[in-house]
Design an enzyme around this catalytic site. Sequence first.
Site, PDB file in Angstrom:
ATOM      1  N   CYS A 164       0.797  -1.229   0.000  1.00  0.00           N
ATOM      2  CA  CYS A 164       0.000   0.000   0.000  1.00  0.00           C
ATOM      3  C   CYS A 164       0.828   1.278   0.000  1.00  0.00           C
ATOM      4  CB  CYS A 164      -0.921   0.014   1.220  1.00  0.00           C
ATOM      5  SG  CYS A 164      -1.643  -1.573   1.620  1.00  0.00           S
ATOM      6  N   HIS A 301      -4.864   7.408   5.221  1.00  0.00           N
ATOM      7  CA  HIS A 301      -4.812   6.100   4.554  1.00  0.00           C
ATOM      8  C   HIS A 301      -6.209   5.485   4.621  1.00  0.00           C
ATOM      9  CE1 HIS A 301      -2.879   2.709   2.762  1.00  0.00           C
ATOM     10  NE2 HIS A 301      -3.152   1.892   3.782  1.00  0.00           N
ATOM     11  N   GLU A 312      -4.252   4.491  13.048  1.00  0.00           N
ATOM     12  CA  GLU A 312      -4.012   5.723  12.299  1.00  0.00           C
ATOM     13  C   GLU A 312      -4.592   6.942  13.004  1.00  0.00           C
ATOM     14  OE1 GLU A 312      -4.460   7.669   7.837  1.00  0.00           O
ATOM     15  OE2 GLU A 312      -5.403   5.728   8.252  1.00  0.00           O
ATOM     16  N   LYS A 330     -10.423   6.574   0.069  1.00  0.00           N
ATOM     17  CA  LYS A 330     -10.762   5.165  -0.150  1.00  0.00           C
ATOM     18  C   LYS A 330     -12.251   4.929   0.027  1.00  0.00           C
ATOM     19  CE  LYS A 330      -6.223   3.245   1.005  1.00  0.00           C
ATOM     20  NZ  LYS A 330      -5.533   4.527   1.254  1.00  0.00           N
ATOM     21  N   HIS A 335      -9.579   0.599  -1.867  1.00  0.00           N
ATOM     22  CA  HIS A 335      -8.142   0.558  -1.620  1.00  0.00           C
ATOM     23  C   HIS A 335      -7.450   0.114  -2.909  1.00  0.00           C
ATOM     24  CE1 HIS A 335      -4.337   0.246   0.080  1.00  0.00           C
ATOM     25  NE2 HIS A 335      -4.601  -0.341   1.237  1.00  0.00           N
ATOM     26  N   PHE A 395       1.283  -3.252   4.564  1.00  0.00           N
ATOM     27  CA  PHE A 395       1.723  -4.537   5.096  1.00  0.00           C
ATOM     28  C   PHE A 395       3.249  -4.530   5.220  1.00  0.00           C
ATOM     29  CE2 PHE A 395      -1.762  -7.883   3.960  1.00  0.00           C
ATOM     30  CZ  PHE A 395      -2.612  -7.270   4.858  1.00  0.00           C
TER      31      PHE A 395
END
Length: 408
Positions: A164, A301, A312, A330, A335, A395
Site C-alpha cells: 500500500c 490512509h 491511524e 478510499k 483501496h 503490510f
Amino acid sequence: MKRVVVTGFGALSPLGHDWPGVLAALKSLRNAVEVVDEWGGYEGLHTQLGARARPFELPAHYNRKSTRSMGRVALMATRASELALIDAGLLGDPLVKSGQMGVAYGSSAGTPAAIGDFGRMIKDKTTEGINANTYIKMMAHTAAVNIGVFFGLTGRVITTSSACTSGSQGIGYAFEAIQSGRQVAMLAGGAEELDATEAAVFDTLFATSTRNGEPQLTPRPFDAKRDGLVLGEGACTLVLEELAHARARGARIHAEILGWGTNADGTHVTQPHPETMAQAMRLALADARLGPGAIGYVNAHGTATEQGDLAEARATHDVLGGRVPISSLKSYMGHTLGACGALEAWMTIEMMREGWFAPTLNLDEPDPRCAPIDHVTGAGRALETDIVMSNNFAFGGINTSLVFRRWD
C-alpha cells in the site's frame, strides 16, 4: 539541496482520468464500488466488491509489439505516465532519454494472471502457456521497467513494490533523487489491477467488506459500523522536476514537495503500530522544516479496517492533535493498493488547489475507540490552506508521509 516541484499528472482511476471528472465524482458523494460478478464463482471468497478503473482508450502506438511485455498493471502505469508527460509538456522532449530523467514506481505485484501461469506450471508439471514475456508481466517491478522501456528512459529505475506504500514510496524516493541532484526529473507513482487473488489476501484476514448487496454503503473508514475494506484499481504518475529546471523551461507547476518521511514498524507484518506511524509523520514534518500547526489538511490512509483505523487515528492525533481536517478517499474508490499513494497524493494536491476537500463517505458514526480527529463529512468542506499531508501505511509495517505546498 534542490527544491522539487510537481509539473505533471496522469491517472487512470475508478473516479475518472482527469481532475474535472474526478471532482464531479467526488462532489456527487457516491462511491465507485460495485459487485464484481465473476468473483462469485470462487468458493470461500466472501467479498464480491471492487472498484474498477473507468474504461480508457489507448492510442494506436500501443500496439502488439510495444505492449507484449505488459499485463494490465503495466499497461495502466505506462498510459498514466504518458498522460503525465503530456501534462508536463515533456512527451518527446530530449530530457526524457537524456539519462537525467528516471522512474520510481511500484505495485503490490505483477499481473496475477501471469503469476497463475507459473502456478499451473508447478502444479501440472508443464510449461504450456509460458512464453518469453510471462515473467516480465509477473515480476513485481513490471510497471517501472515497462515505463522505462516504453519511453526510453536511461536514468535511474527505482522499484517500490511495497504493497500500500508502493505509490507513495515511488514519489518519496523520486523526490530524494532530484533533491540530491542525482536526477533532474522523475516519473513517480504506482499502479494496481483488480483481481480476485488480491481480494483473497485480505479476505483470509477477515479484513474485507461483505456488504455485497449494498456497494454504496461501503467501505466506511473510521465508522463504528465498518466491516472492512474494498479493493480498487488504477494507476497514477506524477512528473517531479527540479525547480530551477522547471522555471527555465516555463513549466506549469502544480505544487512543491516540501518533505517526506518513511520508516518501518519492526513489530508485526499485518498489525499497524501507531508509534512508528506517528514517527513517519514527524519525519516528514522535520524534512519539510515545519511544525504540526502548518498542516491544513490530512489525506488519511483510511482503509476501514478496525486495527488500521484505530492505529491511524491515534497516530494522527498524537502528531497533529484534533484540529486538522482529515478524510479518506478510499471511501470513494476503495483501496487501490500500489496505486493509492500516488492517486491520493494527486487528488489531495488538486483539492488544495480547488479550495474544497472531499468528505469521508459513509462516516455516519465515528468509532468512539478512535482518537478524536476532525473528520470531513457531509458535503465536504471549503478550506483554504497552503500545505497538506498525505499518509499511507502498508503490510510489513511500512509507513509513509508526504507534505505538499500550494504553488501560486
